[in-house]
Design an enzyme around this catalytic site. Structure first.
Site, mmCIF file in Angstrom:
data_model
loop_
_atom_site.group_PDB
_atom_site.id
_atom_site.type_symbol
_atom_site.label_atom_id
_atom_site.label_comp_id
_atom_site.label_asym_id
_atom_site.label_seq_id
_atom_site.Cartn_x
_atom_site.Cartn_y
_atom_site.Cartn_z
ATOM 1 N N GLY A 1 0.794 -1.217 0.000
ATOM 2 C CA GLY A 1 0.000 0.000 0.000
ATOM 3 C C GLY A 1 0.830 1.271 0.000
ATOM 4 O O GLY A 1 2.064 1.236 -0.018
ATOM 5 N N ILE B 1 1.418 3.681 2.330
ATOM 6 C CA ILE B 1 2.365 3.820 3.438
ATOM 7 C C ILE B 1 3.202 2.551 3.576
ATOM 8 O O ILE B 1 4.424 2.609 3.765
ATOM 9 C CB ILE B 1 1.634 4.136 4.748
ATOM 10 N N GLY B 2 2.559 1.402 3.469
ATOM 11 C CA GLY B 2 3.278 0.144 3.663
ATOM 12 C C GLY B 2 4.449 -0.027 2.729
ATOM 13 O O GLY B 2 5.518 -0.517 3.137
ATOM 14 N N ALA C 1 -1.865 -2.983 7.396
ATOM 15 C CA ALA C 1 -3.083 -3.334 6.682
ATOM 16 C C ALA C 1 -4.304 -2.809 7.412
ATOM 17 O O ALA C 1 -4.467 -3.021 8.619
ATOM 18 C CB ALA C 1 -3.184 -4.850 6.529
ATOM 19 N N ALA C 2 -5.179 -2.131 6.680
ATOM 20 C CA ALA C 2 -6.424 -1.618 7.273
ATOM 21 C C ALA C 2 -7.335 -1.129 6.164
ATOM 22 O O ALA C 2 -6.896 -0.777 5.071
ATOM 23 C CB ALA C 2 -6.151 -0.481 8.255
ATOM 24 N N TYR D 1 -14.670 4.103 11.526
ATOM 25 C CA TYR D 1 -13.244 3.901 11.278
ATOM 26 C C TYR D 1 -12.424 4.238 12.514
ATOM 27 O O TYR D 1 -11.531 3.476 12.916
ATOM 28 C CB TYR D 1 -12.791 4.758 10.091
ATOM 29 N N LYS E 1 -9.883 1.834 14.829
ATOM 30 C CA LYS E 1 -8.464 2.101 15.072
ATOM 31 C C LYS E 1 -8.163 2.080 16.571
ATOM 32 O O LYS E 1 -7.090 1.615 16.985
ATOM 33 C CB LYS E 1 -8.063 3.435 14.465
ATOM 34 N N ARG F 1 -5.219 20.706 10.014
ATOM 35 C CA ARG F 1 -4.686 19.354 10.014
ATOM 36 C C ARG F 1 -3.160 19.429 10.060
ATOM 37 O O ARG F 1 -2.564 20.467 9.815
ATOM 38 C CB ARG F 1 -5.114 18.595 8.743
#
Length: 349
Positions: A10, A12-13, A75-76, A178, A182, A246
């Site tokens: 992914g 970020i992964g 993973a999410a 979500y 988390k 943010r």
């Protein structure tokens, strides 16, 4: 050290995989390649160990954990979903998946975990009232948002609040499905650490952006949505009045935090989970991000729409002091440089 990276294909992964490899670790990837996150199958780096399987698949997880020293769990299923009917999918992927992984780690004797956490566990960020000090405003309601009143007032006197930086000791207050999943992941990881004497770190990511960010999928962050609009010759559409704050942190800085957390996980007390915010320390508004991307792309100026999403919070910005003090991490990519790099990818097509 051999590290299993779930979700390692992914956005970020894959950066975590690159950073771990550069640091001299062996890496094994487990990724389901969910269509919502991957429009096409990503290329597998040459010589990389690879497993295409869902983290909820007990047999696949146990096979992937063979001879592993540590796990980076990326993973999410992310985002807010379309409506509450999506709740079972989020809980299944994020929480059941984490439970299957942790049970497999317990059986395999793997005692080191770095979890991809999220700032969404806090709900709204830190606010201070001139009269009442630190307060926690309740969820924003549709009627107020419809009227264009986006700033949460003091829950005691109704006066305006000053937003500040939230630290890891702030109470959790998840405000959508979500976010609830988390936080549940952290509780599951803490329970695993206590049960097996493990060492767990949760890295609470703030708004991550950078190269490889998916386009036009449910996994696209606001930066990617703005950039895609500009690439189509359209003006970025900014929700609310654009004033929501943010902390936009570059994906390579997030990957570096994972490497440091993996190395420092053994410093966390046995049987404990320690949480760290991962943010740039440079709060910006969503409107500022859209304007910066538009300038960098030479595109149309952003349009503020007044639209909103129930469950979104107004301001959430981080203090990452704990991560700096404990592990020596600091962000290397400045906002202005990261945005310019991110915009250039759209210009290249």
């Amino acid at each position: 050290m051999l590290v299993l990276v779930t979700g390692g294909a992914g956005f970020i992964g894959s950066q975590v995989v690159t950073a771990l490899t550069a640091a001299g670790h062996g890496v094994r990837i487990l990724d389901a390649l969910l269509p919502a996150a991957h429009r096409t199958a990503p290329p597998v780096p040459e010589g990389m160990e690879w497993r295409q399987a869902d983290v909820r698949d007990r047999a696949a997880v146990e096979e992937a954990l063979r001879d592993v020293d540590a796990v980076c769990h990326q993973a999410a299923m992310v985002g807010l979903g379309k409506d509450f009917a999506d709740a079972p999918d989020y809980v299944g992927c994020n929480d059941l998946g984490t439970a299957v992984l942790l049970a497999g780690m317990a059986r395999a004797g793997v005692r080191r975990l770095v979890l991809a956490g999220s700032m969404v566990v806090y709900g709204e960020g830190r606010y201070e009232c001139a009269r009442h000090g630190i307060v926690r405003p309740g969820p924003r309601r549709g009627a107020e948002l419809d009227a264009g009143r986006f700033e949460p007032p003091c829950p005691r006197c109704g006066e305006p609040l000053a937003p500040g930086l939230v630290d890891e000791d702030a109470p959790a207050d998840p405000r959508n499905v979500y976010a609830a999943t988390k936080l549940a992941q952290e509780h599951l990881a803490a329970a695993w650490a206590r049960a097996v004497g493990g060492h767990a770190v949760s890295l609470r990511y703030h708004n991550v952006y950078g190269p490889g960010m998916p386009r036009d999928t449910p996994y696209s962050g606001v930066a990617s949505l703005f950039r895609s609009a500009l690439a189509r010759g359209e003006a970025p559409r900014v929700f609310e009045d654009g004033g929501q704050r943010r902390d936009f942190v570059h994906v390579t800085d997030v990957a570096a935090a994972n490497v440091l957390a993996l190395s420092g996980a053994g410093e966390v007390s046995e049987g404990c989970l320690r949480a760290y915010n991962v943010g740039s320390g440079e709060p910006h508004t969503v409107g500022e991000l859209a304007a910066a991307l538009a300038r960098a792309c030479g595109g149309h100026a952003p349009v503020t729409t007044g639209e909103y999403r129930l469950g979104d919070v107004r301001h959430i910005t981080a203090s990452s002091r704990r991560l700096r003090d404990d592990l020596g991490w600091k962000p290397e990519v400045r906002f202005v440089d990261g945005v310019a790099e991110f915009a250039s990818a759209a210009l290249r097509g």
